[in-house]
Design a protein around this motif. Structure first.
Motif, PDB file in Angstrom:
ATOM      1  N   LYS A   1       3.913   1.511  -1.239  1.00  0.00           N
ATOM      2  CA  LYS A   1       4.530   1.632  -2.564  1.00  0.00           C
ATOM      3  C   LYS A   1       3.573   2.294  -3.544  1.00  0.00           C
ATOM      4  O   LYS A   1       3.958   3.194  -4.308  1.00  0.00           O
ATOM      5  CB  LYS A   1       4.916   0.240  -3.073  1.00  0.00           C
ATOM      6  CG  LYS A   1       5.707   0.250  -4.365  1.00  0.00           C
ATOM      7  CD  LYS A   1       6.131  -1.158  -4.742  1.00  0.00           C
ATOM      8  CE  LYS A   1       6.919  -1.158  -6.054  1.00  0.00           C
ATOM      9  NZ  LYS A   1       7.345  -2.527  -6.437  1.00  0.00           N
ATOM     10  N   ASP A   2       2.298   1.898  -3.516  1.00  0.00           N
ATOM     11  CA  ASP A   2       1.290   2.497  -4.398  1.00  0.00           C
ATOM     12  C   ASP A   2       1.075   3.970  -4.069  1.00  0.00           C
ATOM     13  O   ASP A   2       0.925   4.809  -4.965  1.00  0.00           O
ATOM     14  CB  ASP A   2      -0.039   1.742  -4.270  1.00  0.00           C
ATOM     15  CG  ASP A   2       0.043   0.317  -4.818  1.00  0.00           C
ATOM     16  OD1 ASP A   2       0.965   0.048  -5.614  1.00  0.00           O
ATOM     17  OD2 ASP A   2      -0.802  -0.513  -4.440  1.00  0.00           O
ATOM     18  N   THR A   3       1.071   4.289  -2.763  1.00  0.00           N
ATOM     19  CA  THR A   3       0.869   5.677  -2.331  1.00  0.00           C
ATOM     20  C   THR A   3       2.014   6.567  -2.788  1.00  0.00           C
ATOM     21  O   THR A   3       1.797   7.701  -3.237  1.00  0.00           O
ATOM     22  CB  THR A   3       0.741   5.743  -0.795  1.00  0.00           C
ATOM     23  OG1 THR A   3      -0.356   4.937  -0.369  1.00  0.00           O
ATOM     24  CG2 THR A   3       0.514   7.172  -0.324  1.00  0.00           C
TER      25      THR A   3
ATOM     26  N   ILE B   1       3.832   6.236  -5.358  1.00  0.00           N
ATOM     27  CA  ILE B   1       3.760   6.483  -6.806  1.00  0.00           C
ATOM     28  C   ILE B   1       2.855   7.677  -7.084  1.00  0.00           C
ATOM     29  O   ILE B   1       3.167   8.546  -7.901  1.00  0.00           O
ATOM     30  CB  ILE B   1       3.237   5.222  -7.544  1.00  0.00           C
ATOM     31  CG1 ILE B   1       4.283   4.098  -7.457  1.00  0.00           C
ATOM     32  CG2 ILE B   1       2.932   5.539  -9.005  1.00  0.00           C
ATOM     33  CD1 ILE B   1       3.800   2.769  -7.999  1.00  0.00           C
ATOM     34  N   LYS B   2       1.735   7.737  -6.354  1.00  0.00           N
ATOM     35  CA  LYS B   2       0.780   8.838  -6.535  1.00  0.00           C
ATOM     36  C   LYS B   2       1.274  10.122  -5.867  1.00  0.00           C
ATOM     37  O   LYS B   2       1.049  11.219  -6.372  1.00  0.00           O
ATOM     38  CB  LYS B   2      -0.580   8.447  -5.954  1.00  0.00           C
ATOM     39  CG  LYS B   2      -1.250   7.281  -6.678  1.00  0.00           C
ATOM     40  CD  LYS B   2      -2.575   6.939  -6.016  1.00  0.00           C
ATOM     41  CE  LYS B   2      -3.236   5.740  -6.684  1.00  0.00           C
ATOM     42  NZ  LYS B   2      -4.501   5.366  -6.007  1.00  0.00           N
TER      43      LYS B   2
ATOM     44  N   ALA C   1       0.832  -1.205   0.000  1.00  0.00           N
ATOM     45  CA  ALA C   1       0.000   0.000   0.000  1.00  0.00           C
ATOM     46  C   ALA C   1       0.868   1.256   0.000  1.00  0.00           C
ATOM     47  O   ALA C   1       0.554   2.246  -0.674  1.00  0.00           O
ATOM     48  CB  ALA C   1      -0.916  -0.003   1.223  1.00  0.00           C
TER      49      ALA C   1
END
Length: 343
Positions: free
Chosen positions: A179-181, A183-184, A177
């Motif tokens: 890692k995804d955050t 990126i954004k 989670a």
């Protein structure tokens, strides 16, 4: 805490407790006399280890009896010193520590005492920690997973700001989670200042501080002092944190108190510069309360992040993991106990 540990050990038919950060051994004594548990206490301080041994060897316990619904208490000699062993060890996630704890749990201890626990074999053990500071909780979690002798973990964490960022988050779910955050929102990631917010008082514990002018003064004065230290490149290993009411009379009094044990304590030029800084920044004082409100809003989010990550870490390993509030957080903010079963 003792009641929760007692219930966990009863559920798992476990008669031995490994108490990490045992201090003077108070928890061990309660666990033994209230729940017939054998205890091994580990503490990083030799001073505390020796004091715990002496206290139990020479100390007394409070005995209580009931007459006509009234409790009476008296002190009796504690004859169960052989059911509470204390050793000095700085617990960390290392091969050396792992081997030492493993050998300690398998060691033939002298458990002889006058209690019923003498009839019970130690067998498997529960690892416990009351107020496991900083990264100690993370290390205990890893050791628990690697030691087959341990069947349960009961731990109350604190001082989240001392967690090593290399150890946070621990669960694969939270790491994914995060890692995804990132990126954004590339500018956001876990940080020590965020973990420090998690370690602050909860809303129930700290909400009254918003109406207390001393809290705002303490935050503002501290900020000015730290700003000046950094700006002037002053060496200061550990600035005083415990401030008395009298120290907050005004900024100059605060500065003199903070500098009392520092080489600059009698330097009038430093005091003059600090007073000038205060006059220069006084218009920012009203914003302190805004920061305190923001802190109260963010505190449960950061502590929740840490707590959920720890639960997920164990559930990903097919262990039963929950968090329980042991007491009213208005009295003591770090009241969350991580409770884990391997079976």
């Amino acid at each position: 805490m003792a009641s929760l540990i007692g219930k966990v050990c009863q559920d798992l038919d476990c008669h031995l407790v490994l108490d990490v950060g045992s201090g003077l051994g108070y928890l061990d004594q309660v666990l033994h006399h209230s729940f017939n548990l054998k205890c091994i206490g580990l503490d990083s301080s030799l001073k505390y280890t020796m004091a715990a041994k002496d206290r139990i060897k020479n100390g007394k316990i409070r005995s209580m009896f009931l007459i006509s619904q009234i409790f009476y208490s008296f002190w009796v000699k504690d004859s169960c010193q052989n059911s509470m062993h204390h050793r000095t060890l700085e617990v960390s996630h290392s091969e050396k520590c792992l081997k030492y704890i493993k050998s300690l749990l398998n060691e033939e201890h002298n458990w002889k005492c006058s209690c019923n626990c003498n009839k019970k074999t130690a067998g498997s053990a529960a690892m416990v920690g009351l107020h496991s500071c900083g990264n100690l909780t993370q290390d205990m979690m890893k050791l628990f997973c690697q030691l087959d002798e341990l069947v349960a973990l009961v731990c109350v964490g604190c001082c989240y700001n001392k967690i090593n960022l290399l150890d946070f988050p621990m669960s694969k779910t939270a790491q994914g989670a995060l890692k995804d955050t990132c990126i954004k929102f590339p500018e956001w990631r876990p940080c020590i200042s965020g973990l420090r917010v998690a370690a602050h008082g909860t809303r129930s514990h700290s909400v009254n501080a918003l109406t207390d002018s001393r809290t705002s003064k303490c935050v503002f004065y501290r900020a000015l002092m730290e700003y000046y230290i950094k700006k002037e490149n002053i060496t200061w290993q550990q600035p005083k944190r415990h401030i008395r009411k009298a120290d907050l009379l005004d900024f100059e009094t605060y500065c003199r108190s903070m500098l009392s044990s520092h080489p600059l304590s009698n330097d009038e030029t430093t005091l003059k510069n600090l007073n000038n800084l205060f006059d220069e920044k006084l218009h920012l004082f009203s914003r302190v309360k805004i920061l305190l409100v923001l802190q109260l809003l963010l505190q449960p989010l950061w502590e929740g992040f840490i707590t959920v990550d720890r639960i997920l870490y164990f559930r990903e390993k097919s262990m039963s993991a929950n968090v329980l509030a042991l007491w009213d957080d208005a009295k003591s903010s770090r009241n969350l106990a991580l409770c884990v079963y391997k079976r």
